[in-house]
Design an enzyme around this catalytic site. Sequence first.
Site, PDB file in Angstrom:
ATOM      1  N   LYS A   1       0.853  -1.198   0.000  1.00 12.74           N
ATOM      2  CA  LYS A   1       0.000   0.000   0.000  1.00 12.74           C
ATOM      3  C   LYS A   1       0.882   1.239   0.000  1.00 12.74           C
ATOM      4  O   LYS A   1       1.784   1.375   0.818  1.00 12.74           O
ATOM      5  CB  LYS A   1      -0.894   0.009   1.243  1.00 12.74           C
ATOM      6  CG  LYS A   1      -1.761   1.281   1.355  1.00 12.74           C
ATOM      7  CD  LYS A   1      -2.750   1.172   2.500  1.00 12.74           C
ATOM      8  CE  LYS A   1      -2.248   1.773   3.775  1.00 12.74           C
ATOM      9  NZ  LYS A   1      -2.454   3.221   3.894  1.00 12.74           N
TER      10      LYS A   1
ATOM     11  N   LYS B   1      -7.421   8.155  -1.178  1.00 15.35           N
ATOM     12  CA  LYS B   1      -8.730   8.597  -0.644  1.00 15.35           C
ATOM     13  C   LYS B   1      -9.307   9.792  -1.410  1.00 15.35           C
ATOM     14  O   LYS B   1      -9.507  10.866  -0.854  1.00 15.35           O
ATOM     15  CB  LYS B   1      -8.615   8.928   0.845  1.00 15.35           C
ATOM     16  CG  LYS B   1      -8.119   7.770   1.705  1.00 15.35           C
ATOM     17  CD  LYS B   1      -8.118   8.130   3.181  1.00 15.35           C
ATOM     18  CE  LYS B   1      -7.681   6.996   4.069  1.00 15.35           C
ATOM     19  NZ  LYS B   1      -6.280   6.595   3.927  1.00 15.35           N
TER      20      LYS B   1
ATOM     21  N   ASP C   1      -3.596   4.248  -1.905  1.00  9.65           N
ATOM     22  CA  ASP C   1      -4.554   4.732  -0.908  1.00  9.65           C
ATOM     23  C   ASP C   1      -4.492   6.254  -0.826  1.00  9.65           C
ATOM     24  O   ASP C   1      -3.893   6.818   0.087  1.00  9.65           O
ATOM     25  CB  ASP C   1      -4.218   4.083   0.449  1.00  9.65           C
ATOM     26  CG  ASP C   1      -5.210   4.465   1.532  1.00  9.65           C
ATOM     27  OD1 ASP C   1      -6.336   4.855   1.196  1.00  9.65           O
ATOM     28  OD2 ASP C   1      -4.843   4.370   2.717  1.00  9.65           O
TER      29      ASP C   1
ATOM     30  N   ASP D   1     -13.960  14.459  -4.113  1.00  6.77           N
ATOM     31  CA  ASP D   1     -14.151  15.715  -4.847  1.00  6.77           C
ATOM     32  C   ASP D   1     -15.471  15.606  -5.607  1.00  6.77           C
ATOM     33  O   ASP D   1     -16.198  14.623  -5.447  1.00  6.77           O
ATOM     34  CB  ASP D   1     -12.962  15.949  -5.792  1.00  6.77           C
ATOM     35  CG  ASP D   1     -12.657  17.434  -5.968  1.00  6.77           C
ATOM     36  OD1 ASP D   1     -13.619  18.187  -6.234  1.00  6.77           O
ATOM     37  OD2 ASP D   1     -11.496  17.826  -5.839  1.00  6.77           O
TER      38      ASP D   1
ATOM     39  N   THR E   1     -11.000   6.009  11.119  1.00 11.26           N
ATOM     40  CA  THR E   1     -11.000   5.443  12.482  1.00 11.26           C
ATOM     41  C   THR E   1     -10.365   6.385  13.498  1.00 11.26           C
ATOM     42  O   THR E   1     -10.386   6.126  14.689  1.00 11.26           O
ATOM     43  CB  THR E   1     -10.288   4.071  12.517  1.00 11.26           C
ATOM     44  OG1 THR E   1      -9.082   4.186  11.788  1.00 11.26           O
ATOM     45  CG2 THR E   1     -11.145   2.981  11.932  1.00 11.26           C
TER      46      THR E   1
ATOM     47  N   ARG F   1       3.516  -1.546  10.508  1.00  8.35           N
ATOM     48  CA  ARG F   1       4.675  -1.652  11.407  1.00  8.35           C
ATOM     49  C   ARG F   1       5.041  -3.048  11.896  1.00  8.35           C
ATOM     50  O   ARG F   1       6.243  -3.321  12.036  1.00  8.35           O
ATOM     51  CB  ARG F   1       4.477  -0.671  12.582  1.00  8.35           C
ATOM     52  CG  ARG F   1       4.655   0.771  12.121  1.00  8.35           C
ATOM     53  CD  ARG F   1       4.038   1.757  13.066  1.00  8.35           C
ATOM     54  NE  ARG F   1       2.573   1.671  13.057  1.00  8.35           N
ATOM     55  CZ  ARG F   1       1.771   2.458  13.746  1.00  8.35           C
ATOM     56  NH1 ARG F   1       2.287   3.399  14.522  1.00  8.35           N
ATOM     57  NH2 ARG F   1       0.461   2.328  13.672  1.00  8.35           N
TER      58      ARG F   1
END
Length: 234
Positions: A33, A62, A60, A65, A122, A213
């Site tokens: 990603k 996002k 990614d 518009d 989130t 991570r």
Amino acid sequence: MSVNPIIVALDTTDVKYACRLSSQLSEHVGAVKLGLEFFTAHGSAGVREIAKTGMPIFLDLKFHDIPNTVAKTIRALSSLKVFMFTIHTSGGKAMMEAAAKAISETFLYDNPPSVVGVTMLTSLDEGDLKTIGMSDGISGQVERLAKLAQKSGLNGVVCSAHEIETLRKVCGPSFKLVVPGIRPEGSLNSDQKRVMTPREALRKGANYLVIGRPITEANDPVWAVKEIITSIAA
Ligand code: C5P
């Protein structure tokens, strides 16, 4: 399992590091990603560099518009050959329909990328929602936006592990659920508050697990991925 469900989040602006990690992991994970920080630093050229490692790319960014702009952006994406990308479902039905139409019109011969919707970030809690005028709870909002995304022609949504079961029920078996906040047994939660193990998330019905991570900061990322694969199969 036919498709490797692990997507490694390369949260970096360092192209060399991202290429090295992609090459190292290419036989062991399904995709990488790339996010806003990487794209802002290196643009399409950076994405093409990573693509040279042969790794499928989940972009990614996002998009959010007006429908016309999102549709044109998706047409511009066709030269990048990403396998999946994100848009915000809160852009509304017309925007999502324009995105789905742009994909069907642009990728006539190639494998079209999947477009998945971000429902609620989130990082927002119930209190944050009230400050932006949304008085419904998070779970109701996520469910409503996921249903709207499906009705508008999106292929799936990004969701938290704790939303998998509900969304699988309301959106059915073929709607893709892409799930971050995944932590293998024994690894650090870092800033993720509500986590789930890879095995549990897949059992609940996730299609893809976005893991950063626990893999990228491991002393041996390949070993870390192999451990995750073993834990899934156990
Ligand atoms: O390092 P970690 O496994 O926490 O990385 C998770 C990745 O998923 C990061 O790229 C993060 O931005 C992303 N993400 C998330 N929660 C969301 C959406 C995306 O953690 N709701």
